[in-house]
Design a protein around this motif. Structure first.
Motif, PDB file in Angstrom:
ATOM      1  N   TYR A 439       0.831  -1.204   0.000  1.00 56.82           N
ATOM      2  CA  TYR A 439       0.000   0.000   0.000  1.00 56.82           C
ATOM      3  C   TYR A 439       0.866   1.254   0.000  1.00 56.82           C
ATOM      4  CZ  TYR A 439      -4.463  -2.399   0.942  1.00 56.82           C
ATOM      5  OH  TYR A 439      -5.587  -3.166   0.849  1.00 56.82           O
ATOM      6  N   PHE A 440       1.921   1.238   0.797  1.00 56.76           N
ATOM      7  CA  PHE A 440       2.778   2.420   0.916  1.00 56.76           C
ATOM      8  C   PHE A 440       3.522   2.699  -0.392  1.00 56.76           C
ATOM      9  CE2 PHE A 440       3.022   1.149   5.616  1.00 56.76           C
ATOM     10  CZ  PHE A 440       1.902   1.914   5.917  1.00 56.76           C
ATOM     11  N   ILE A 441       3.972   1.634  -1.069  1.00 54.95           N
ATOM     12  CA  ILE A 441       4.658   1.820  -2.349  1.00 54.95           C
ATOM     13  C   ILE A 441       3.697   2.396  -3.387  1.00 54.95           C
ATOM     14  CG2 ILE A 441       5.797   0.643  -4.265  1.00 54.95           C
ATOM     15  CD1 ILE A 441       6.937  -1.330  -2.238  1.00 54.95           C
ATOM     16  N   GLY A 442       2.489   1.824  -3.434  1.00 51.39           N
ATOM     17  CA  GLY A 442       1.489   2.335  -4.369  1.00 51.39           C
ATOM     18  C   GLY A 442       1.143   3.787  -4.098  1.00 51.39           C
ATOM     19  N   ALA A 443       1.026   4.138  -2.822  1.00 50.42           N
ATOM     20  CA  ALA A 443       0.704   5.518  -2.448  1.00 50.42           C
ATOM     21  C   ALA A 443       1.813   6.470  -2.877  1.00 50.42           C
ATOM     22  CB  ALA A 443       0.496   5.604  -0.938  1.00 50.42           C
ATOM     23  N   ALA A 444       3.058   6.075  -2.647  1.00 51.52           N
ATOM     24  CA  ALA A 444       4.190   6.936  -3.005  1.00 51.52           C
ATOM     25  C   ALA A 444       4.245   7.173  -4.515  1.00 51.52           C
ATOM     26  CB  ALA A 444       5.497   6.302  -2.518  1.00 51.52           C
ATOM     27  N   LEU A 445       3.999   6.122  -5.299  1.00 53.44           N
ATOM     28  CA  LEU A 445       4.033   6.263  -6.752  1.00 53.44           C
ATOM     29  C   LEU A 445       2.909   7.170  -7.255  1.00 53.44           C
ATOM     30  CD1 LEU A 445       4.887   2.581  -7.772  1.00 53.44           C
ATOM     31  CD2 LEU A 445       6.378   4.586  -7.955  1.00 53.44           C
ATOM     32  N   MET A 446       1.723   7.075  -6.640  1.00 56.90           N
ATOM     33  CA  MET A 446       0.612   7.931  -7.048  1.00 56.90           C
ATOM     34  C   MET A 446       0.886   9.392  -6.705  1.00 56.90           C
ATOM     35  SD  MET A 446      -1.763   6.337  -8.701  1.00 56.90           S
ATOM     36  CE  MET A 446      -3.312   7.253  -8.522  1.00 56.90           C
ATOM     37  N   VAL A 447       1.374   9.642  -5.508  1.00 60.59           N
ATOM     38  CA  VAL A 447       1.682  11.019  -5.115  1.00 60.59           C
ATOM     39  C   VAL A 447       2.765  11.596  -6.033  1.00 60.59           C
ATOM     40  CG1 VAL A 447       2.654  12.477  -3.303  1.00 60.59           C
ATOM     41  CG2 VAL A 447       0.948  10.743  -2.724  1.00 60.59           C
ATOM     42  N   ALA A 448       3.780  10.800  -6.329  1.00 57.12           N
ATOM     43  CA  ALA A 448       4.849  11.259  -7.223  1.00 57.12           C
ATOM     44  C   ALA A 448       4.295  11.598  -8.604  1.00 57.12           C
ATOM     45  CB  ALA A 448       5.928  10.187  -7.330  1.00 57.12           C
ATOM     46  N   GLY A 449       3.397  10.762  -9.110  1.00 62.12           N
ATOM     47  CA  GLY A 449       2.779  11.036 -10.404  1.00 62.12           C
ATOM     48  C   GLY A 449       1.990  12.327 -10.391  1.00 62.12           C
ATOM     49  N   GLY A 450       1.279  12.579  -9.281  1.00 63.88           N
ATOM     50  CA  GLY A 450       0.511  13.809  -9.162  1.00 63.88           C
ATOM     51  C   GLY A 450       1.397  15.043  -9.135  1.00 63.88           C
ATOM     52  N   ILE A 451       2.524  14.955  -8.444  1.00 70.51           N
ATOM     53  CA  ILE A 451       3.457  16.088  -8.382  1.00 70.51           C
ATOM     54  C   ILE A 451       4.044  16.374  -9.764  1.00 70.51           C
ATOM     55  CG2 ILE A 451       5.655  16.867  -7.440  1.00 70.51           C
ATOM     56  CD1 ILE A 451       4.958  15.303  -4.877  1.00 70.51           C
ATOM     57  N   VAL A 452       4.413  15.307 -10.486  1.00 71.65           N
ATOM     58  CA  VAL A 452       4.935  15.488 -11.848  1.00 71.65           C
ATOM     59  C   VAL A 452       3.883  16.151 -12.733  1.00 71.65           C
ATOM     60  CG1 VAL A 452       5.699  14.286 -13.933  1.00 71.65           C
ATOM     61  CG2 VAL A 452       6.578  13.586 -11.700  1.00 71.65           C
ATOM     62  N   ALA A 453       2.618  15.723 -12.601  1.00 74.84           N
ATOM     63  CA  ALA A 453       1.538  16.311 -13.405  1.00 74.84           C
ATOM     64  C   ALA A 453       1.354  17.787 -13.095  1.00 74.84           C
ATOM     65  CB  ALA A 453       0.240  15.555 -13.160  1.00 74.84           C
ATOM     66  N   ALA A 454       1.516  18.159 -11.825  1.00 71.25           N
ATOM     67  CA  ALA A 454       1.348  19.557 -11.432  1.00 71.25           C
ATOM     68  C   ALA A 454       2.376  20.456 -12.115  1.00 71.25           C
ATOM     69  CB  ALA A 454       1.451  19.688  -9.911  1.00 71.25           C
ATOM     70  N   PHE A 455       3.587  19.936 -12.331  1.00 70.20           N
ATOM     71  CA  PHE A 455       4.658  20.757 -12.913  1.00 70.20           C
ATOM     72  C   PHE A 455       4.790  20.577 -14.422  1.00 70.20           C
ATOM     73  CE2 PHE A 455       5.916  20.664  -8.439  1.00 70.20           C
ATOM     74  CZ  PHE A 455       6.308  21.984  -8.237  1.00 70.20           C
ATOM     75  N   LEU A 456       4.499  19.380 -14.933  1.00 67.60           N
ATOM     76  CA  LEU A 456       4.741  19.105 -16.352  1.00 67.60           C
ATOM     77  C   LEU A 456       3.464  18.847 -17.146  1.00 67.60           C
ATOM     78  CD1 LEU A 456       7.846  16.707 -16.145  1.00 67.60           C
ATOM     79  CD2 LEU A 456       7.810  19.205 -16.328  1.00 67.60           C
ATOM     80  N   GLY A 457       2.312  18.936 -16.485  1.00 67.91           N
ATOM     81  CA  GLY A 457       1.050  18.654 -17.159  1.00 67.91           C
ATOM     82  C   GLY A 457       0.782  19.599 -18.334  1.00 67.91           C
ATOM     83  N   VAL A 458       0.003  19.118 -19.309  1.00 68.54           N
ATOM     84  CA  VAL A 458      -0.316  19.883 -20.522  1.00 68.54           C
ATOM     85  C   VAL A 458      -1.763  20.360 -20.447  1.00 68.54           C
ATOM     86  CG1 VAL A 458      -0.471  19.810 -23.044  1.00 68.54           C
ATOM     87  CG2 VAL A 458       1.300  18.487 -21.846  1.00 68.54           C
ATOM     88  N   LYS A 459      -1.977  21.643 -20.674  1.00 65.59           N
ATOM     89  CA  LYS A 459      -3.326  22.214 -20.668  1.00 65.59           C
ATOM     90  C   LYS A 459      -3.991  21.915 -22.013  1.00 65.59           C
ATOM     91  CE  LYS A 459      -2.046  25.899 -17.436  1.00 65.59           C
ATOM     92  NZ  LYS A 459      -1.937  27.366 -17.212  1.00 65.59           N
ATOM     93  N   ALA A 460      -4.582  20.732 -22.108  1.00 62.33           N
ATOM     94  CA  ALA A 460      -5.093  20.251 -23.394  1.00 62.33           C
ATOM     95  C   ALA A 460      -6.590  20.441 -23.566  1.00 62.33           C
ATOM     96  CB  ALA A 460      -4.755  18.761 -23.553  1.00 62.33           C
ATOM     97  N   GLU A 461      -7.277  20.903 -22.539  1.00 63.41           N
ATOM     98  CA  GLU A 461      -8.738  20.996 -22.606  1.00 63.41           C
ATOM     99  C   GLU A 461      -9.208  21.930 -23.714  1.00 63.41           C
ATOM    100  OE1 GLU A 461      -7.065  23.560 -19.255  1.00 63.41           O
ATOM    101  OE2 GLU A 461      -6.922  21.458 -19.869  1.00 63.41           O
ATOM    102  N   GLY A 462     -10.124  21.412 -24.552  1.00 63.29           N
ATOM    103  CA  GLY A 462     -10.722  22.198 -25.615  1.00 63.29           C
ATOM    104  C   GLY A 462      -9.839  22.468 -26.816  1.00 63.29           C
ATOM    105  N   ARG A 463      -8.623  21.961 -26.828  1.00 66.27           N
ATOM    106  CA  ARG A 463      -7.696  22.228 -27.924  1.00 66.27           C
ATOM    107  C   ARG A 463      -7.674  21.068 -28.920  1.00 66.27           C
ATOM    108  NH1 ARG A 463      -2.026  23.679 -25.339  1.00 66.27           N
ATOM    109  NH2 ARG A 463      -1.532  23.868 -27.575  1.00 66.27           N
ATOM    110  N   SER A 464      -7.477  21.395 -30.180  1.00 67.34           N
ATOM    111  CA  SER A 464      -7.397  20.349 -31.195  1.00 67.34           C
ATOM    112  C   SER A 464      -6.130  19.528 -30.995  1.00 67.34           C
ATOM    113  CB  SER A 464      -7.394  20.960 -32.595  1.00 67.34           C
ATOM    114  OG  SER A 464      -6.166  21.623 -32.842  1.00 67.34           O
ATOM    115  N   LEU A 465      -6.149  18.308 -31.497  1.00 68.68           N
ATOM    116  CA  LEU A 465      -4.971  17.443 -31.396  1.00 68.68           C
ATOM    117  C   LEU A 465      -3.783  18.065 -32.126  1.00 68.68           C
ATOM    118  CD1 LEU A 465      -6.681  13.989 -32.038  1.00 68.68           C
ATOM    119  CD2 LEU A 465      -5.870  14.871 -29.842  1.00 68.68           C
ATOM    120  N   GLU A 466      -4.060  18.730 -33.247  1.00 66.47           N
ATOM    121  CA  GLU A 466      -2.991  19.323 -34.048  1.00 66.47           C
ATOM    122  C   GLU A 466      -2.355  20.524 -33.361  1.00 66.47           C
ATOM    123  OE1 GLU A 466      -5.205  16.592 -36.250  1.00 66.47           O
ATOM    124  OE2 GLU A 466      -5.989  18.380 -35.246  1.00 66.47           O
TER     125      GLU A 466
END
Length: 495
Positions: A439-466
């Motif tokens: 459980y602790f390993i899974g939790a750490a990986l999820m939190v890490a993924g969320g932190i990466v998304a906060a800094f490197l996430g792409v604002k893709a809402e409503g935008r064309s794929l191109e």
């Protein structure tokens, strides 16, 4: 070597993105999205029938470690299938491959139902996973290319969340199928797998009417077919909506190619979009470990440590909460935005899972299921968004293989090690607290993924794929080359 066929300017992406939502889009959702129902059915049947597979006379004589091994073999097949079929999907088209991969799944599921030994069972599970992995690559790319930009986020998240519709059905189906008073113990688990094949055949008939992606067609030198498909879609949408469609002015110019080299695809992923590569890897590893570790062994945990004889009801409740999470939160990925929603769901579910790990010694089957429902209500939406992210932030020519690549790498790290690790924890633990490290390993990986998304996430809402990632073939035009994550275009590569 790439084979060029000509240079064209087309307005097809803009025409597809301006379509209103009508019944035709529901046909796409049902025909393509039903694969996640199959995957959920498969995973849940295995998780629910762990006890039925253990006896040597009526089952296959599997141990808890073997159950974990079967989960790992299934995921390994999915990883390799995604890579193999993903490359073919980008080369030969979405439709051809999503028909082939569904056929592979169907045959492999029938073989599973006729398993005569653990080795046969493992082999059939591998082939089943290969079919499902190929489906992920072909289907996610096709959905994103056929669904208008305005609705892409909510549709993709909700469709990926439909995995849990299959999970609910699978868990409830196993209740009568594994009841010796209703069906002989030696046949119940076999019939459970057979039902998956029947459902797949029904999906195949619906899927035959789903068109090839017009975006894939015009890049691969088949613009006449693409134009005909789009005109047919527009006629259907106008008939169903009762409204005339407005004209569009945005176009894109590309250099057509029959094939795109793997070297160019690798260059795209690792040099043009390194931040997006890190983002997708982090999201896939986190959700893969969390889900494959927890859910593949959830039924085994209930029966081994909490004396639950019939796990189907508990798994059904857990699955319903997952589907509701993806369904109810999906619209927010288009309105609130991708970055805050992905980061928020990952971090929140990780923190809640870690908290549950500290209190495992005092849980009952009911309270463990309740906590699982709360945690995965948020985690399911985030996990679905991982597939959405990988399918929309890379160029069209690489889309299916990029989905396959991140699914395979992320799942190999989290999805294969997770079930194996949890299976060994269950076998060696004296009580349920022994699985807390997982459980602790899974939790750490999820939190890490969320932190990466906060800094490197792409604002893709409503935008064309191109506009998110200009096609690689645009770099051969006289105008400026393709978009990179550090130098985004404001027009989506449209001329």
């Amino acid at each position: 070597m790439s084979v060029e066929t000509g240079r064209i300017t087309t307005d097809i992406p803009a025409r597809m993105d301006r379509l209103p939502w009508v019944r035709w889009h529901w046909m796409i959702v049902i025909g393509l999205g039903a694969v996640w129902i199959l995957d959920g059915l498969e995973v849940t049947i295995v998780g629910s029938m762990s006890d039925a597979l253990k006896p040597g006379d009526t089952g296959l004589g599997l141990s808890s470690s073997d159950i974990g091994m079967a989960g790992a073999v299934y995921v390994a097949g999915a990883c390799l299938g995604a890579l193999f079929f993903g490359q073919l999907t980008d080369r030969f088209g979405r439709k051809k491959l999503f028909l082939i991969t569904l056929a592979v799944y169907t045959v492999a599921t029938v073989l599973t139902a006729f398993s005569m030994s653990p080795l046969w069972y493992f082999g059939a599970r591998f082939l089943t996973g290969a079919g499902i992995g190929g489906e992920y690559a072909a289907i996610n790319s096709a959905i994103d290319e056929l669904i208008p930009a305005k609705y892409r986020g909510r549709v993709d998240v909700a469709i990926n969340g439909s995995f849990w519709v299959g999970a609910t059905a699978g868990s409830l189906l196993t209740i009568p199928l594994l009841d010796p008073n209703i069906i002989d113990e030696a046949w119940g688990w076999r019939l459970a797998f057979g039902l998956g094949a029947i459902l797949a055949v029904g999906i195949l008939f619906v899927r035959r009417h789903v068109p090839e992606s017009p975006r894939w067609l015009f890049i691969h030198g088949r613009e006449d077919e693409a134009e005909k498909i789009v005109r047919d879609i527009e006629d259907t949408v106008q008939d169903e909506s009762g409204k005339q469609l407005g004209s569009v002015s945005d176009t894109i110019t590309i250099r057509q190619r029959k094939t795109i080299s793997l070297a160019l695809i690798a260059k795209t992923v690792f040099t043009m979009y390194p931040k997006r590569t890190i983002l997708c890897f982090s999201l896939f590893v986190g959700q893969a470990f969390l889900y494959n570790a927890f859910f593949f062994t959830y039924g085994d945990s209930l029966s081994t440590f909490l004396d639950v004889k019939q796990t189907g009801y508990y798994i059904a409740v857990f699955a319903i909460s997952n589907f509701l999470g993806a369904l109810l939160l999906s619209q927010l990925f288009d309105t609130v935005g991708r970055v805050p929603m992905i980061a928020g769901t990952y971090i929140l579910s990780g923190v809640l899972l870690a908290g549950t790990g500290f209190f495992l010694g005092s849980v009952t089957a009911v309270t463990l299921t309740l906590m699982g429902c709360i945690i995965f209500f948020f985690a399911s939406a985030g996990a679905s968004a991982a597939y959405l992210t990988a399918s929309e932030v890379f160029p069209m020519e690489t889309r299916a293989l990029c989905i396959a690549f991140f699914y395979a790498i992320g799942t190999a790290v989290g999805g294969i090690t997770g079930p194996l690790y949890f299976g060994k924890l269950i076998d060696s633990a004296d009580d349920i607290t022994g699985i807390a490290p997982g459980y602790f390993i899974g939790a750490a990986l999820m939190v890490a993924g969320g932190i990466v998304a906060a800094f490197l996430g792409v604002k893709a809402e409503g935008r064309s794929l191109e506009s998110l990632a200009q096609p690689l073939t645009a770099e051969d035009a006289d105008e400026p080359g393709p978009t990179t994550e550090d130098h985004p275009t404001t027009t989506g590569g449209r001329r």
